[in-house]
Enzyme design. Structure first.
Site, PDB file in Angstrom:
ATOM      1  N   PRO A   2      41.760  44.358  33.777  1.00 48.56           N
ATOM      2  CA  PRO A   2      42.665  43.926  34.834  1.00 48.56           C
ATOM      3  C   PRO A   2      43.721  44.988  35.086  1.00 48.56           C
ATOM      4  O   PRO A   2      44.520  45.293  34.215  1.00 48.56           O
ATOM      5  CB  PRO A   2      43.302  42.649  34.301  1.00 48.56           C
ATOM      6  CG  PRO A   2      42.502  42.249  33.127  1.00 48.56           C
ATOM      7  CD  PRO A   2      41.867  43.486  32.600  1.00 48.56           C
ATOM      8  N   GLU A   3      43.699  45.562  36.273  1.00 46.96           N
ATOM      9  CA  GLU A   3      44.751  46.466  36.706  1.00 46.96           C
ATOM     10  C   GLU A   3      45.586  45.693  37.723  1.00 46.96           C
ATOM     11  O   GLU A   3      45.418  44.482  37.872  1.00 46.96           O
ATOM     12  CB  GLU A   3      44.126  47.747  37.293  1.00 46.96           C
ATOM     13  CG  GLU A   3      43.180  48.430  36.294  1.00 46.96           C
ATOM     14  CD  GLU A   3      42.533  49.702  36.817  1.00 46.96           C
ATOM     15  OE1 GLU A   3      43.162  50.396  37.607  1.00 46.96           O
ATOM     16  OE2 GLU A   3      41.391  49.980  36.424  1.00 46.96           O
TER      17      GLU A   3
END
Length: 276
Positions: A2-3
């Site tokens: 997850p960015e």
DNA sequence: CCAAATCCCTGCGTGC
DNA sequence: TGCACGCAGGGATTTG
């Protein structure tokens, strides 16, 4: 994995479901994630109405009464989902927040690289003190060509790993660093201090465009990432270089091939022709 | 002081 | 079929 776009997507999905709801209790199923899970502390401080959910960098902040908040970082494999109170727990469910209306918010994290902790804020709307080390948000105006150029001129090594440093700019991880450099036509191997102000403008614009586009698509699903409703992000279909080593460059008229190299212990993907 | 390497963790794909 | 191994990468820590 997850960015910024994935965390933003998760926040957007959680807000209508969780804000205004009451947290009644917290249960932990393991002693530690990336940091020790302090169940006593969590049970004591994480309760009452969820007033708001915010994102800063790759962190989610759940604001609670009394300037308390819950901080969540998803690491590589963290995810949230909401289920009826009686639904059975699944493998890797690490923290359960019991909610009103007989439901529960579950934090699942296969690899336990995430963080779940409580924090006392100095005032409502303030950020946790430990966030002071963070650089600007990439989608805000204070992340711009002049700022990036000022930073990069002190960076002697290859530019790509610097884009992933949270004290330089937050939210850009391995996938979007490669994608942004491709869009800007800049090689990930270029020394930071050789990148001109003009190129910084292009790189800055590319980072913003890639992140905004991904948020629109609900983020990138590579393997574990899911939105809280279980669906997949669609940005994976728009990836130009990430995971495409050995394939043709997608840029119109470019006959290049996508290469995969290692930088700072991470994979980097780039076109050997149109990124200079 | 800066940057590269290592470690944390689990699941999956590959090669023998 | 099973096992050893490498890889995935966010970020703290260690090493050079």
């Amino acid at each position: 994995m997850p960015e910024l776009p994935e965390v933003e997507t998760i926040k957007n999905a959680l807000v209508p479901v969780i804000v205004g709801r009451k947290i009644l209790d917290v249960i932990t199923t393991v002693p530690t994630l990336r940091e020790p899970l302090n169940q006593k502390e969590l049970r004591k401080n994480i309760h009452g109405n969820v007033l708001a959910i915010r994102r800063r960098a790759k962190f989610l902040i759940f604001d609670l009464p009394g300037n308390n908040c819950l901080i969540a970082h998803l690491g590589m494999t963290g995810s949230f989902r909401v289920e009826p109170e009686k639904a059975p727990l699944l493998k890797h469910d690490r923290v359960v927040f019991l909610l009103d209306r007989n439901e529960k918010l579950i934090y699942n994290d296969i690899r336990r690289f995430g963080v779940i902790k409580n924090c006392k804020l100095s005032a409502p709307d303030k950020l946790p003190e430990e966030f002071a080390v963070f650089g600007p948000e990439p989608l805000e105006k204070n992340f711009n060509a002049r700022y990036l150029h000022e930073i990069l001129k002190r960076c002697k090594g290859p530019v790509k790993p610097f884009l992933m440093r949270q004290d330089i700019v937050v939210g850009v991880g391995n996938i979007y660093a490669s994608e942004s450099l491709f869009m800007a036509g800049i090689s990930p191997l270029r020394p930071g201090n050789e990148i001109t102000l003009e190129e910084c403008k292009s790189l800055c614009d590319s980072i913003k465009r890639v992140l905004r586009d991904s948020i629109k698509q609900g983020g990138t699903t590579i393997s574990d990432y899911r939105k809280p409703d279980g669906s997949e992000g669609k940005f994976v279909l728009r990836l130009k270089v990430y995971g495409r080593d050995g394939q043709e460059c997608k840029k119109a008229g470019c006959k290049g091939t996508i290469e995969k190299i290692r930088q700072g212990g991470r994979s980097t993907f780039y076109c050997n022709q149109c990124q200079r």
